[in-house]
Design an enzyme around this catalytic site. Sequence first.
Site, PDB file in Angstrom:
ATOM      1  CG  ASP A 281      -5.976  -1.802  -4.972  1.00 43.20           C
ATOM      2  OD1 ASP A 281      -6.141  -0.931  -4.072  1.00 43.20           O
ATOM      3  OD2 ASP A 281      -4.621  -1.546  -5.085  1.00 43.20           O
TER       4      ASP A 281
ATOM      5  CG  HIS B 245      -4.738  -2.195  -0.779  1.00 42.77           C
ATOM      6  ND1 HIS B 245      -4.551  -1.823  -2.111  1.00 42.77           N
ATOM      7  CD2 HIS B 245      -4.541  -1.970  -0.228  1.00 42.77           C
ATOM      8  CE1 HIS B 245      -3.994  -0.805  -1.341  1.00 42.77           C
ATOM      9  NE2 HIS B 245      -3.529  -0.862  -0.125  1.00 42.77           N
TER      10      HIS B 245
ATOM     11  CB  SER C  34      -1.390  -0.273   1.097  1.00 45.98           C
ATOM     12  OG  SER C  34      -1.803   0.852   1.542  1.00 45.98           O
TER      13      SER C  34
END
Length: 333
Positions: A231, A297, A135
């Site tokens: 995502d 994600h 991330s």
Amino acid sequence: MFIFSKRKMNAFLWSWSLTGFFLLSILANGVLGSDEMDLFNLINGTNVFQKQDDGADVLVVGLTLVQTAAAEGADFYNWNKAEVRYCDGASFSGDSENKTAQLQFRGKRIFLAVIEDLMAKGMRYAKQALLNGCSSGGLSAILRCDDFSSLFPHTTKVKCMSDAGFFLDAVDISGARSLRRMYSGVVNTQGLQNLLPRTCTRHLDPTMCLFPQNIINQVRTPLFILNSAFDSWQIENSIAPPSADPSGSWHNCSSSFNCNASQMQFLEGFKKSMLDALKTFSMSSKNGVFISSRWAHCQAERKDTWFPGNSQPGEDKGIAVAVGDWYFERTKK
């Protein structure tokens, strides 16, 4: 190497083993956001942690770092690993001070101080090293990749991997660019105009130089991009954030990937934009790309997505095998 899964579909890592390999992991969730609380457990002598995902516990492991993986011949299982919490709000890029507001932004100094401390603890002897992030940590891995590599001797194999850090400058469902607006706030608040890669800022607005699509082709160190074409964070916060969806018509799609035909068509356009943005990057033999079609994600830290046995139909190989083949430069059979 470019791998793409045809089916649907948070951590910053480095690496060094007992025989000279190092893995440093920086855990971060969300873009420029805060960390979740993790529940650590000891399993087979290895600390792993659980996260809540749609109400269910998900077992998370860092790059197959489990003792039992040795019997399966897994890569990275015996590497030394350091985990660093992402904390600065700008993917370890800030180095400024707002005296009026009494705020200091020292992300870059924090990153270099952590590396210096780890080098003193033995990382300087690593023969192989991997910097990875998830991330906002994945964006950090891209931005700090060459800095990390430059601190090792030329004899050390150093590579970097970004997991769920390929944030696109995408148009949201209202026609605006929500993520660009967020990034602009970060750049201006932390004064990043002169701190982002100059190979980018020489010809683009500094805000655009926080987007990986505009900087990955200038990264000199071998880099692997792992991302989902769908995502989940980007769908919820960049494609259909509440500000762009006041009626909530996208809520089911953005929160649980329960999308109607027109919404899927919009997301297919997002996927195409991601693949187009990676074309030039993927042509370099030193780089690697794995784009899945999961609604996800961060995939390297999750057992259900990382291990080869959990690959999706349409994938040539699982993520763990693809990353290992790229890092160790194994030729295709």
